[in-house]
Scaffold this motif. Structure first.
Motif: not given
Length: 539
Positions: A222, A231, A244-245, A247-249, A251
């Motif tokens: 986290d 980032q 971005q992908v 980061k979106g995955q 969680p």
């Protein structure tokens, strides 16, 4: 002069009397000899309720100056022993003397510090390292491990056991804080943590530990995803869209990791690939070590585990060594078949010198009775002499004999029994003279009262023995109760004995006490003489 003529005649009679020679010169010597051989070493010593611990200190100390202790370890032990008021230390110079005392049953036990005591003591440690000494055993401290020994007399097991237990308690007070302090100083330091990491270097991480690390791993993920610099690194590595992908995955990836680390089978396989030693990195060890040490100290706040002394360990008042509780061993038993030089002769010789000075009562009494029987006193009364001249003529030869007796016994005490005359031997002269004057006065008083030889024997013997017992001539005055000591001062013997004690046993005699005693003895002699002059019957 008539006085000198009377004195010369009586002196010849006294010196020719075999009974007087035996009583005044031979008997006291025989009694001193018998008692000197029969009495033990402690006779004449002041009573001391403290436990005596005899020590032979051969310790050479540490080869170089150490931060602690500032003195040889043997002195640290001796300081702790001497800090107890109920213990008296006796320092013996060499082991041979100690073994001789044990062999002759004169000491129950003697503690010996060997030459390497400090070196062994300094190596005592709970840590298992090269050269470390572990002094503890089933019964306490193993003295042989420390380079110490307790010589014991098998005929005195109880006293020896008491001394051993006292020694054990002292050694524990000295050894335990030193070892705890050394061990606690290692807790959390760099070498200790390196040792821990080394021991764990081949150990794998158990599944339970992997499961417990799950929150830590998730917190790290986290924190990384939320970090702006991370980032940017992701964008530079994969490009903006892939970053971005990813980061979106995150969680979903986080949830999968959470499930995986909680799965026992996965945790077991992962743990086998991770070594425990790698977890304890130098940076981790540096942070954990001091924190552990501080935490232990806070948990046991009543103790200071970094201390080297018992009082610092338990946070109590310091125990300071008491030099007043230490004495150098002095052979009080004497030497040779007569035990020459024994301390007891410093008491026996003056005691019987004083007591037998008053046995002059018998000799003078018998002389007076014989003169009454032969009518000599009546002829003196008829001569142109005053009562005072006759009395003085009788006093002078008795005084000469008494002075000879006192000088003879003191000289015999020095030559035969090896006694000393103290640091002020010149003061013995006025003391002998004043004692003789008191004894002669009493002798003439008894002679003026007694009418027959039987009366002389009964009155004289009873009076001399009772006065000797009451005054302390038959036993050391220090052994008498305080009330009896005070009551005994009604006798001239007690004053003479106090003065002899000052001159013969005290290193720095109190001259005032000696001169006061001489004055009181002269007062006794004057009073006895005055009563004899008033009571004397020349018929």
């Amino acid at each position: 002069m008539p006085i000198l003529t009377i004195a010369a005649k009586d002196l010849r009679l006294l010196l020719r009397d075999a009974r007087s020679a035996v009583i005044l010169f031979v008997t006291p010597l025989v009694l001193i000899l018998v008692l000197g051989l029969a009495l033990g070493e402690g006779f004449g010593e002041k009573p001391d309720e403290r436990l005596r611990v005899s020590i032979v200190n051969l310790d050479r100390g540490l080869p170089e100056q150490a931060p602690f202790p500032e003195k040889p370890w043997s002195e640290v032990v001796i300081d702790d022993l001497s800090a107890t008021q109920d213990i008296r230390l006796e320092i013996i110079s060499d082991r041979a003397s100690a073994e001789k005392l044990i062999a002759k049953n004169r000491r129950a036990a003697v503690l010996v510090f060997e030459e390497d005591f400090s070196a062994r003591m300094h190596r005592c440690s709970f840590l298992n390292q090269g050269g470390a000494v572990n002094p503890f055993g089933r019964d306490g401290v193993r003295m042989d491990k420390l380079g110490a020994a307790l010589l014991r007399d098998p005929t005195q097991p109880v006293s020896a056991s008491v001394i051993e237990q006292v020694t054990q308690v002292t050694l524990l007070r000295v050894v335990i804080p030193w070892m705890i302090g050394k061990a606690f100083q290692r807790v959390g330091d760099e070498k200790f943590m390196e040792l821990v990491a080394e021991r764990l270097s081949t150990s794998t991480v158990p599944p339970k530990v992997i499961e417990e690390l799950d929150p830590v791993v998730l917190d790290v993920l986290d924190a990384l995803v939320a970090d702006e610099k991370f980032q940017k690194l992701m964008t530079d590595k994969f490009g903006r869209l892939p970053a971005q992908v990813i980061k979106g995955q995150m969680p979903g990836f986080r949830a999968v990791v959470d499930v995986a680390l909680k799965d026992p089978e996965i945790a077991r396989r992962v743990g086998k690939k991770v070594l425990f030693g790698k977890v304890l990195t130098p940076a981790v060890r540096k942070e954990i070590g001091p924190t552990v040490k501080t935490g232990v100290g806070d948990l046991f706040s009543d103790y200071n585990f970094e201390a080297s002394r018992w009082t610092d360990l338990v946070k109590s008042e310091a125990r300071e060594g008491n030099t007043a509780n230490r004495d150098e061993y002095r052979d009080a038993a004497g030497s040779g078949p007569l035990s020459r030089g024994a301390l007891r002769y410093q008491f026996l010789v003056p005691s019987y010198t004083v007591m037998f000075a008053f046995f002059l009562v018998l000799s003078v009494g018998w002389l007076f009775v014989a003169e009454r029987k032969h009518g000599t006193l009546m002829r003196l009364r008829a001569a142109p002499l005053t009562r005072g001249e006759i009395l003085l003529g009788k006093l002078l030869p008795c005084l000469v004999v008494s002075l000879l007796q006192g000088a003879f016994l003191l000289i015999a005490g020095r030559v035969i029994f090896g006694m000393t005359w103290g640091h002020r031997p010149e003061l013995l002269l006025p003391l002998v003279a004043s004692t003789s004057f008191a004894a002669v006065g009493l002798a003439v008083l008894v002679a003026s009262v007694a009418r027959t030889e039987t009366q002389v024997a009964v009155y004289g013997t009873l009076l001399v023995l009772v006065l000797g017992g009451v005054s302390g001539s038959l036993m050391p005055r220090d052994l008498m109760p305080e009330q009896m000591k005070t009551a005994s001062l009604v006798t001239p013997h007690a004053w003479a004995l106090d003065a002899y004690n000052q001159l013969l046993t005290v290193p720095e005699p109190n001259i005032t006490v000696v001169l006061t005693a001489c004055g009181v003895l002269c007062a006794f002699g004057a009073a006895f003489t005055a009563l004899a002059w008033w009571r004397m019957d020349l018929e």
